[in-house]
Write a protein that holds these residues in place. Structure first.
Motif, PDB file in Angstrom:
ATOM      1  N   ASN A  98       0.809  -1.214   0.000  1.00 24.34           N
ATOM      2  CA  ASN A  98       0.000   0.000   0.000  1.00 24.34           C
ATOM      3  C   ASN A  98       0.846   1.268   0.000  1.00 24.34           C
ATOM      4  OD1 ASN A  98       1.039  -0.264   2.542  1.00 24.34           O
ATOM      5  ND2 ASN A  98      -0.928  -0.236   3.603  1.00 24.34           N
ATOM      6  N   THR A 100       3.275   1.769  -2.244  1.00 23.68           N
ATOM      7  CA  THR A 100       3.765   1.992  -3.603  1.00 23.68           C
ATOM      8  C   THR A 100       2.879   2.955  -4.379  1.00 23.68           C
ATOM      9  OG1 THR A 100       2.533   0.045  -4.367  1.00 23.68           O
ATOM     10  CG2 THR A 100       4.816  -0.289  -3.669  1.00 23.68           C
ATOM     11  N   ARG A 101       1.744   3.357  -3.814  1.00 23.34           N
ATOM     12  CA  ARG A 101       0.834   4.258  -4.529  1.00 23.34           C
ATOM     13  C   ARG A 101       1.230   5.720  -4.377  1.00 23.34           C
ATOM     14  NH1 ARG A 101      -2.627   0.740  -1.632  1.00 23.34           N
ATOM     15  NH2 ARG A 101      -3.573  -0.867  -2.947  1.00 23.34           N
ATOM     16  N   THR A 102       2.027   6.034  -3.364  1.00 24.12           N
ATOM     17  CA  THR A 102       2.407   7.415  -3.131  1.00 24.12           C
ATOM     18  C   THR A 102       3.660   7.777  -3.924  1.00 24.12           C
ATOM     19  OG1 THR A 102       3.080   8.980  -1.433  1.00 24.12           O
ATOM     20  CG2 THR A 102       3.722   6.693  -1.102  1.00 24.12           C
ATOM     21  N   THR A 185       9.415   5.511  -5.724  1.00 26.67           N
ATOM     22  CA  THR A 185       8.215   4.903  -6.292  1.00 26.67           C
ATOM     23  C   THR A 185       7.869   5.671  -7.548  1.00 26.67           C
ATOM     24  OG1 THR A 185       6.843   6.301  -4.880  1.00 26.67           O
ATOM     25  CG2 THR A 185       7.311   4.080  -4.082  1.00 26.67           C
ATOM     26  N   ARG A 190       4.155  -0.434  -9.766  1.00 27.71           N
ATOM     27  CA  ARG A 190       3.659  -0.934  -8.498  1.00 27.71           C
ATOM     28  C   ARG A 190       4.771  -1.452  -7.600  1.00 27.71           C
ATOM     29  NH1 ARG A 190      -1.793  -4.382 -10.246  1.00 27.71           N
ATOM     30  NH2 ARG A 190      -2.881  -2.653 -11.259  1.00 27.71           N
TER      31      ARG A 190
END
Length: 830
Positions: A98, A100-102, A185, A190
């Motif tokens: 969770n 890896t989205r930022t 990131t 992802r």
């Protein structure tokens, strides 16, 4: 000075401090930071006189942790050091998916298991590294915790939490330091990337995992979750359970295998001792289970890190706030009155009702378990004659079902109290997940049983007359009239087979006389009252569909008792005759059986003995077909009744123990049913540095193609990163129905084994599968010893005490901020 002037100055100072409370708080944190780094201690040592005074040489956080506990509970550096030194040149990082989205910059916070083994918990955005380090030391990030944070430190087996590095930093450090990693990131990717230059001589490995949500009771485990309490509860204690020959052979084979395994252990040459990395895997899984809850706590306290500015409220905002405060005060007052006077009274009445129900249940359980005045009895449902006390629940399926339901209702308060205790600590402790599944699965099954029973009872009650006529007709057709026709057919020439007419007439008249007497007594008493019995069965259905099934099973055993007697008599006659024929056959050959040595020996017989034995052998051999025909008829009828009763018992097992809740969780949320972990190697990627200067790219466009290739090779990170996905393996459907597979294997081995077939062919008694096996599956979710009334009352009061003590515990957890010695106070929960 005038006292009014002093009061005026005090009010002015107090107002100024209140207006500048953020400044005071900031100064307080800076003072703690300076004290934690030993600034005051060094200054005191520098300005101390010749006679040195005792100086505090530890941080205020450690003082807060150790001042409230004994000397034996203090943390000693190196006492609980579990760091695994990594010497394989591998930088191993555990990274939640969770994060890896930022793509915004932030500070990475987590556990440092060793110098090269890092565990990432979360990323704090819009903060500085120094502020985060200071907040971790002082304990600012652990404020407002509902439960003591020391339990998390103890569970994760780490003394403190560290700043592991930065995420998406615009310019990475020129000197690589594994203690401060630099991660990126990329947009559209992802997977994170760890900056590791070639001169570091390290290979990077990132283990990606989805952190389980402990609020939804998700967790990872190496062992499969247990849906039963254990094999020691199967069969239940207190039942007159006697193993048959098949089970005795199984137990002997199991003991021989265990002895061989024990002998092989003494002859093992090489023993593989578990390495530190293998021993650290359970700790890593516990860290994964705690990651989500700890990350939420850190993110909640992130605004407390760094400068904080608060704008003063306007006049309208103050009016709105006052109105809201007045409304909240009124609501809070009403709620306080309700919780202070009404709720305790209702709770006390509810507890009294539970204790009253428990007392009534205990009385009924004592009646069902009371030994009957029967010393020796051969039950149709047992394998061997029972020597000793026999209770009602041992001879009746209905009593057994009532006993099971009362046991479940007696266990519910204790089980619910156990589930309530899990709210007194962090949700990351998966200690009561199995009890949670068993409790709600049992409630769901009872609710479904009652719903189906209400529908079935309504149908039976409305059609009691027609149902009684149908049942009476079926029983009369198959147990009296049909059996009479079959016996009369056997007394003639069945299927063209010529039998001995005298023996067939004798056996047929004997069985017909028993059937006539049975129909004139039992059926004369039951058939006229059958509508009333059916109506009572319909009324009992409102207690659950399992009750009419159990009552029908008892009625089937009662109304087919004459068939069971025919089967036992014919099997005994056939076995005796077959045994005599075998003995006379040995005599005819001049041999005999040595019982002591269990072998066939030679024997010299006289002429009259041989002549008499030959005559008896011939006579019995020609009478054998007649006995075999009657035996096969009643054995087939008995097997049909056993099959029907096994079907009814299987329906009872499904209504009482079907894993419906576990199947729903398997479909809805499989992470709540862990059965192990799985590592999957992902394809490697080699991205470019995200901080490349655009101006340098524009200048490089004018260079030659060779220079472009060289620059591209320099821009690419030379060190490749290996990605591994760590996922939880859910419990398979086979494992969910494991007890049913064991029961089916036991039934298959009991009825279809060669030894059982041999017993059936030789006329030996073949008992049905005992009720202890069928109901042992249902008793597997109940404890062996039920809780007493005093224990139930104590557990109910413990819940109230636990709820009332949550406030002081939470306050203590908020005050005792954890710093570098968080495990110092963890021993008190061991």
């Amino acid at each position: 000075m005038h006292p009014f002037s002093s009061l005026t100055i005090f009010i002015f100072v107090a107002g100024y401090i209140t207006a500048r409370w953020d400044l005071v708080t900031r100064l307080y944190e800076l003072a703690f930071f300076a004290w934690d780094h030993g600034v005051f201690a060094r200054a005191a040592k520098a300005f101390a006189p010749t006679k040195h005074l005792p100086i505090l040489d530890f941080s205020p956080t450690e003082y807060l942790l150790t001042s409230s506990y004994d000397e034996g509970d203090r943390f000693e550096p190196g006492q609980h050091d579990i760091m695994v030194e990594n010497s394989d040149g591998m930088l191993r990082v555990f990274w939640p998916n969770n994060l890896t989205r930022t793509t915004s910059p932030g500070v990475i916070v987590g556990w440092r298991n060793s110098n090269l083994d890092l565990f990432v918990i979360t990323v704090l955005e819009d903060v500085e590294i120094r502020s985060v380090e200071s907040a971790l030391r002082v304990g600012t990030l652990f404020r407002n915790s509902t439960y003591p944070v020391a339990r998390i430190f103890q569970l994760c087996d780490q003394p403190n939490m560290h700043v592991l590095g930065t995420l998406n930093h615009p310019s990475p450090a020129e000197i690589f330091d594994p203690a401060r990693i630099c991660a990126f990131t990329l947009a559209g990717s992802r997977r994170p990337y760890i900056y590791c230059p070639p001169h570091a001589e390290l290979a990077a490995q990132i283990v990606l995992f989805d952190p389980p949500n402990p609020m939804q009771m998700q967790y990872m485990s190496l062992e499969p979750i247990s849906l039963a309490l254990g094999k020691e509860y199967w069969p239940p204690r207190g039942t007159n359970y006697m193993a048959d020959d098949v089970e005795i052979l199984e137990e002997e084979q199991r003991q021989r295998t265990a002895e061989l395994v024990a002998k092989l252990r003494f002859h093992t040459v090489v023993r593989h001792a578990p390495t530190k990395k293998e021993l650290a895997l359970p700790t890593i899984l516990r860290q994964i289970n705690c990651a989500q809850e700890v990350a939420d706590l850190l993110q909640k306290n992130t605004p407390l890190v760094g400068p904080r500015r608060k704008r003063s409220l306007s006049v309208s905002e103050r009016v709105v706030e006052s109105a809201q405060s007045l409304y909240a005060f009124a609501a809070w007052s009403l709620w306080t009155l309700f919780m202070a006077y009404v709720f305790p009274f209702l709770l006390y009445v509810f507890k009294i009702a539970i204790i009253g129900h428990r007392m009534v249940a205990e009385g009924l359980l004592q009646v069902l378990e009371w030994p009957l005045p029967i010393k020796k009895i051969q039950l149709p449902e047992s394998r061997r004659p029972i020597n000793g006390p026999v209770a009602l629940k041992d001879i009746s399926a209905c009593c057994q079902q009532v006993h099971l339901r009362l046991q479940q209702f007696s266990y519910y308060p204790t089980q619910y109290s156990l589930l309530r205790r899990r709210k007194a600590t962090w949700s990351s402790f998966p200690t009561t997940n199995s009890d949670y599944i068993r409790f709600y699965n049992s409630l769901w099954l009872v609710a479904n049983d009652v719903i189906i029973g209400i529908a079935l009872g309504s149908f039976i009650s409305d059609n009691a007359q027609a149902t009684s006529q149908l049942i009476g007709g079926v029983l009369n057709e198959y147990t009296v009239e049909g059996l009479t026709r079959m016996i009369r057919w056997l007394m003639s020439y069945p299927g063209g087979l010529k039998l001995n007419p005298e023996l067939a007439a004798f056996l047929g008249d004997l069985f017909l006389w028993v059937i006539e007497y049975w129909s004139s007594t039992i059926f004369a008493l039951i058939l006229p009252r059958l509508p009333t019995i059916v109506y009572v069965i319909g009324c009992s259905s409102f207690a659950g569909a399992s009750m009419p099934i159990a009552i029908f099973s008892d009625l089937l055993s009662l109304l087919t008792l004459h068939i069971y007697s025919f089967y036992v008599a014919s099997a005994r006659i056939f076995n005796w005759q077959l045994t005599i024929i075998v003995s006379l056959f040995h005599l005819f050959r001049g041999k005999k059986r040595n019982v002591l040595r269990n072998r066939i020996d030679n024997c010299d017989y006289d002429l009259d003995q041989l002549l008499l034995g030959t005559i008896l052998f011939t006579l019995l051999f020609f009478l054998l077909p007649t006995v075999v025909v009657f035996y096969l008829t009643f054995a087939s009828a008995r097997m049909a009744i056993i099959s029907l009763k096994a079907t009814l018992d299987t329906c009872l097992a499904c209504l009482n123990h079907f894993p419906l809740f576990a199947l729903m969780l398997r479909i809805k949320d499989s992470q709540r049913l862990p059965a192990g972990i799985h590592f999957q190697l992902l394809s490697a990627e080699q991205p470019k540095l995200p901080h490349q200067d655009k101006s340098e790219r524009d200048d490089n466009q004018e260079s030659t193609a060779d220079e472009d290739e060289d620059d591209e090779e320099e821009d690419n990170l030379a060190t490749s990163v290996a990605y591994i996905r760590l996922s939880s393996t859910p419990l398979s459907v086979r494992q969910i129905f494991e007890q049913y597979f064991q029961l089916w294997a036991r039934i298959h081995q009991h009825y279809l084994s060669p030894k059982v077939v041999f017993r059936l062919l030789t006329g030996r008694f073949v008992p049905p599968l005992g009720r202890s096996e069928m109901y042992g599956l249902q008793y597997s979710v109940l404890p062996r010893e039920r809780a007493t009334i005093a224990e139930v009352w104590k557990s109910l009061n413990e819940n109230e005490e636990t709820d009332s003590s949550n406030g002081p515990t939470a306050t203590r957890g908020q005050k005792a901020y954890l710093g570098s010695h968080g495990r110092a106070i963890g021993k008190q929960w061991k």
